[in-house]
Scaffold this motif. Structure first.
Motif, PDB file in Angstrom:
ATOM      1  N   SER A  25       0.749  -1.204   0.075  1.00 22.33           N
ATOM      2  CA  SER A  25      -0.084   0.112  -0.124  1.00 22.33           C
ATOM      3  C   SER A  25       0.827   1.355   0.153  1.00 22.33           C
ATOM      4  CB  SER A  25      -0.812  -0.012   1.152  1.00 22.33           C
ATOM      5  OG  SER A  25      -1.490   1.315   1.172  1.00 22.33           O
ATOM      6  N   GLU A  26       0.731   2.081  -1.072  1.00 20.24           N
ATOM      7  CA  GLU A  26       1.599   3.319  -1.103  1.00 20.24           C
ATOM      8  C   GLU A  26       1.107   4.215  -0.196  1.00 20.24           C
ATOM      9  OE1 GLU A  26       3.998   6.412  -2.171  1.00 20.24           O
ATOM     10  OE2 GLU A  26       4.022   4.371  -2.752  1.00 20.24           O
ATOM     11  N   ALA A  27      -0.325   4.269   0.156  1.00 15.29           N
ATOM     12  CA  ALA A  27      -1.217   5.060   1.205  1.00 15.29           C
ATOM     13  C   ALA A  27      -0.507   4.743   2.577  1.00 15.29           C
ATOM     14  CB  ALA A  27      -2.430   5.081   1.123  1.00 15.29           C
ATOM     15  N   ARG A  28      -0.307   3.536   2.879  1.00 15.62           N
ATOM     16  CA  ARG A  28       0.337   3.139   4.086  1.00 15.62           C
ATOM     17  C   ARG A  28       1.716   3.714   4.220  1.00 15.62           C
ATOM     18  NH1 ARG A  28       2.886  -0.723   6.784  1.00 15.62           N
ATOM     19  NH2 ARG A  28       2.369  -0.977   8.939  1.00 15.62           N
ATOM     20  N   ARG A  29       2.442   3.440   3.275  1.00 12.97           N
ATOM     21  CA  ARG A  29       3.856   3.878   3.308  1.00 12.97           C
ATOM     22  C   ARG A  29       3.937   5.654   3.655  1.00 12.97           C
ATOM     23  NH1 ARG A  29       6.881   6.978   0.486  1.00 12.97           N
ATOM     24  NH2 ARG A  29       5.704   7.133  -1.035  1.00 12.97           N
ATOM     25  N   GLN A  30       2.830   6.178   3.011  1.00 20.36           N
ATOM     26  CA  GLN A  30       2.748   7.714   3.271  1.00 20.36           C
ATOM     27  C   GLN A  30       2.472   8.050   4.680  1.00 20.36           C
ATOM     28  OE1 GLN A  30       0.672   9.942   0.330  1.00 20.36           O
ATOM     29  NE2 GLN A  30       1.458   8.630  -1.324  1.00 20.36           N
TER      30      GLN A  30
END
Length: 110
Positions: A25-30
């Protein structure tokens, strides 16, 4: 941030494991990088960073349009934490004074 589709972590039905879903998840990374970005930019000097961690990312996004911003209520939180800290110090001093008594020695218990 379910009201912001760009920040959904993914679909639990499209992944075989929760760990796999979160890892991709890119959102979780952010979200996970947000505290580091805040510390580098605005929060490094704040004595209450360990308490608020930069505040609410949803509020920051709603006001600033970016996750990597501090909470819009930062000044309010700082004032609140200061008040709580001052009250805790007063209570601790009162407790110590009550324990020691007037002569500076531990008060006798009956």
């Amino acid at each position: 941030m379910t009201s912001h589709p760009d920040y959904r972590f993914g679909n639990v039905f499209a992944s075989t494991t929760l760990a796999g879903l979160l890892a991709s998840s890119e959102a979780r990374r952010q979200f996970s990088e947000r505290p580091i970005q805040l510390v580098r930019r605005t929060c490094i000097e704040c004595e209450y960073l360990a308490l608020c961690h930069g505040g609410c990312p949803v509020g920051a996004y709603a006001v600033h349009g970016r996750l990597a911003e501090s909470d819009p209520y930062c000044a309010l939180y700082q004032a609140l934490f200061r008040q709580i800290e001052d009250a805790a110090i007063r209570l601790a001093r009162q407790a110590v004074a009550g324990y020691l008594g007037a002569g500076g020695q531990p008060a006798r218990r009956r």
